[in-house]
Design an enzyme around this catalytic site. Structure first.
Site, PDB file in Angstrom:
ATOM      1  N   GLU A  55       0.837  -1.046  -0.083  1.00 36.92           N
ATOM      2  CA  GLU A  55      -0.003  -0.009   0.021  1.00 36.92           C
ATOM      3  C   GLU A  55       0.926   1.103   0.090  1.00 36.92           C
ATOM      4  O   GLU A  55       0.522   2.234  -0.600  1.00 36.92           O
ATOM      5  CB  GLU A  55      -0.978   0.110   1.307  1.00 36.92           C
ATOM      6  CG  GLU A  55      -1.958  -1.150   1.287  1.00 36.92           C
ATOM      7  CD  GLU A  55      -1.255  -2.461   2.140  1.00 36.92           C
ATOM      8  OE1 GLU A  55      -2.111  -2.990   2.925  1.00 36.92           O
ATOM      9  OE2 GLU A  55      -0.259  -2.384   2.155  1.00 36.92           O
ATOM     10  N   CYS A  78      -1.891  -2.692   7.552  1.00 34.56           N
ATOM     11  CA  CYS A  78      -1.294  -2.950   8.717  1.00 34.56           C
ATOM     12  C   CYS A  78      -1.806  -1.706   9.759  1.00 34.56           C
ATOM     13  O   CYS A  78      -1.940  -0.631   9.200  1.00 34.56           O
ATOM     14  CB  CYS A  78       0.104  -3.167   8.715  1.00 34.56           C
ATOM     15  SG  CYS A  78       0.968  -1.878   8.343  1.00 34.56           S
ATOM     16  N   CYS A  88       0.219   1.299   7.447  1.00 31.02           N
ATOM     17  CA  CYS A  88      -0.398   1.590   6.190  1.00 31.02           C
ATOM     18  C   CYS A  88      -1.835   1.770   6.360  1.00 31.02           C
ATOM     19  O   CYS A  88      -2.549   2.949   5.481  1.00 31.02           O
ATOM     20  CB  CYS A  88      -0.294   0.127   5.387  1.00 31.02           C
ATOM     21  SG  CYS A  88       1.204  -0.334   4.613  1.00 31.02           S
ATOM     22  N   ALA A 165      11.706 -43.905 -10.739  1.00 33.02           N
ATOM     23  CA  ALA A 165      13.211 -44.264 -11.050  1.00 33.02           C
ATOM     24  C   ALA A 165      13.003 -45.844 -11.721  1.00 33.02           C
ATOM     25  O   ALA A 165      11.999 -46.582 -11.638  1.00 33.02           O
ATOM     26  CB  ALA A 165      14.006 -44.217  -9.900  1.00 33.02           C
ATOM     27  N   TRP A 173      17.290 -38.701 -16.897  1.00 33.55           N
ATOM     28  CA  TRP A 173      16.090 -37.699 -16.465  1.00 33.55           C
ATOM     29  C   TRP A 173      14.964 -38.269 -17.028  1.00 33.55           C
ATOM     30  O   TRP A 173      14.795 -38.858 -18.076  1.00 33.55           O
ATOM     31  CB  TRP A 173      16.589 -36.475 -17.038  1.00 33.55           C
ATOM     32  CG  TRP A 173      17.689 -35.882 -16.650  1.00 33.55           C
ATOM     33  CD1 TRP A 173      18.801 -35.753 -17.229  1.00 33.55           C
ATOM     34  CD2 TRP A 173      17.918 -35.115 -15.421  1.00 33.55           C
ATOM     35  NE1 TRP A 173      19.596 -34.755 -16.492  1.00 33.55           N
ATOM     36  CE2 TRP A 173      19.037 -34.544 -15.300  1.00 33.55           C
ATOM     37  CE3 TRP A 173      16.843 -34.812 -14.310  1.00 33.55           C
ATOM     38  CZ2 TRP A 173      19.408 -33.750 -14.228  1.00 33.55           C
ATOM     39  CZ3 TRP A 173      17.328 -33.906 -13.205  1.00 33.55           C
ATOM     40  CH2 TRP A 173      18.444 -33.600 -13.277  1.00 33.55           C
ATOM     41  N   ARG A 210      18.795 -22.521 -11.058  1.00 29.31           N
ATOM     42  CA  ARG A 210      19.787 -22.432 -12.003  1.00 29.31           C
ATOM     43  C   ARG A 210      19.140 -21.914 -13.503  1.00 29.31           C
ATOM     44  O   ARG A 210      19.340 -22.432 -14.399  1.00 29.31           O
ATOM     45  CB  ARG A 210      20.489 -23.904 -12.584  1.00 29.31           C
ATOM     46  CG  ARG A 210      21.205 -24.454 -11.496  1.00 29.31           C
ATOM     47  CD  ARG A 210      21.943 -25.455 -11.595  1.00 29.31           C
ATOM     48  NE  ARG A 210      21.231 -26.835 -12.031  1.00 29.31           N
ATOM     49  CZ  ARG A 210      20.828 -27.878 -11.069  1.00 29.31           C
ATOM     50  NH1 ARG A 210      20.890 -27.526  -9.690  1.00 29.31           N
ATOM     51  NH2 ARG A 210      20.123 -28.765 -11.403  1.00 29.31           N
ATOM     52  N   GLU A 254      10.889 -32.207  -2.508  1.00 31.52           N
ATOM     53  CA  GLU A 254      11.532 -32.955  -3.651  1.00 31.52           C
ATOM     54  C   GLU A 254      11.738 -34.362  -3.257  1.00 31.52           C
ATOM     55  O   GLU A 254      12.724 -34.780  -3.888  1.00 31.52           O
ATOM     56  CB  GLU A 254      12.440 -32.338  -4.550  1.00 31.52           C
ATOM     57  CG  GLU A 254      11.952 -30.986  -5.298  1.00 31.52           C
ATOM     58  CD  GLU A 254      12.854 -30.360  -6.295  1.00 31.52           C
ATOM     59  OE1 GLU A 254      13.500 -31.610  -7.038  1.00 31.52           O
ATOM     60  OE2 GLU A 254      12.859 -29.124  -6.542  1.00 31.52           O
ATOM     61  N   GLY A 256      11.945 -38.347  -2.006  1.00 31.68           N
ATOM     62  CA  GLY A 256      11.666 -39.657  -2.879  1.00 31.68           C
ATOM     63  C   GLY A 256      10.130 -40.385  -2.421  1.00 31.68           C
ATOM     64  O   GLY A 256       9.377 -39.606  -1.673  1.00 31.68           O
TER      65      GLY A 256
END
Length: 325
Positions: A55, A78, A88, A165, A173, A210, A254, A256
């Site tokens: 804001e 706030c 705010c 897998a 991959w 990456r 992520e 298994g």
């Protein structure tokens, strides 16, 4: 009072809020737009480190044009004092706004309702308009407020027959480059990323981002293990340990099969990201271990598709957990 166009402007503010994720931590990622006579006078989202607030940024852009305008903000302004500047709610009151359309009342007890009350006292007409895009943009903040833990996204990359897998453990991959780039873009929106101990010991994943221009957005790295963690990565002894992650609002898992199952069995997954490659593996390692399901009826109508798209040869589908109120 609800007016035509309010929902669209508030949804636009929610899209702005996403730009603040996850850099706004420990504060929520909020978006704000100031509109007068159908034209945008100012817009903003929470800046890195949590200040300035959305804001304040939008009001600074609008300047005197905020007078008589409508503020669309995803979260109640706030109202609690801070050494870092005025609230705010006070800024909005001083700007002589005509209306304020607010997505959600702030669950923080320091503000909850008092920001709205301050606006009303200043003569600003306030409408609270609960919208799904707003809730989605504040998912991490709301999870911390309601459950005392971060919002958890579980990512699975599988073959068509649900394998992650080969039987011998080879997994690089399954999905293609487009899917992997998409994963990195999701990592960049997380405060922290977690893998299981077996995944860490077997693959030694870098768990970074990456993508050009986003490498600095690599999340905090966690591993689910009761053993001592190697350097540069933090150990979490059990899925319930995520309640102790402090200012982490968004956690990306992520792991298994066993890590995924542990989070699901603990009822700790809010969003599921499934990447499916158009391959069949057969006698491979399945994406999930036992999640403690004993009644098939309990497996139905618990997830809803929120996004689906083609990423090269792979299919991405996002599911949101359906929870009772």
């Amino acid at each position: 009072m609800y007016l035509h166009g309010d929902a669209e402007w508030l949804d636009a503010a929610a899209r702005l809020a996403i730009r603040a994720r996850p850099l706004s931590r420990p504060n929520p990622s909020v978006g704000a737009i100031i509109v007068r006579d159908g034209r945008v006078q100012g817009r903003g989202w929470t800046k890195a480190g949590g200040r300035p607030h959305a804001e304040a940024v939008a009001l600074a852009q609008a300047g005197p044009n905020a007078a008589g305008a409508t503020l669309y903000t995803t979260l109640e302004p706030c109202a609690h004092a801070s050494p870092r500047g005025p609230t705010c709610a006070d800024l909005c009151s001083a700007a002589e706004l005509k209306r304020a359309v607010i997505g959600l009342e702030d669950p923080d007890p320091r503000t909850a309702g008092s920001g709205i009350a301050r606006l009303v006292a200043a003569g600003v007409a306030v409408t609270v308009l609960d919208r799904p895009p707003v809730r989605s943009s504040l998912a991490g903040y709301l999870c911390r407020a309601r459950y005392g833990r971060p919002h958890v996204t579980l990512k699975l990359a599988t073959s068509l027959d649900g394998c992650i897998a080969l039987e011998n453990g080879e997994s690089r991959w399954i999905t293609g480059e487009d899917a992997r780039r998409h994963v990195h873009s999701r990592r960049a929106m997380a405060d922290a990323i977690l893998v299981g101990g077996e995944t860490w010991r077997t693959d030694r994943p870098s768990l970074d981002v990456r993508l050009p221009g986003l490498k600095a957005r690599s999340p905090r790295r966690l591993v689910l293990t009761r053993k001592a963690a190697p350097g540069g990565i933090e150990a979490i002894g059990s899925p319930s340990g995520i309640h102790q992650l402090g200012d982490v609002q968004y956690l990306y898992v992520e792991g298994g099969a066993q890590t995924a199952a542990a989070f699901l069995q603990g009822d700790l997954v809010d969003t599921l990201h499934l990447y499916q490659a158009p391959v069949l593996i057969g006698a491979g390692r399945q994406a999930l271990g036992d999640i403690g399901l004993s009644d098939l009826a309990a497996a139905h109508e618990r997830w809803a598709v929120s996004d689906s798209r083609q990423l090269g040869s792979d299919r991405f589908t996002a599911y949101e957990r359906i929870r009772s109120a």
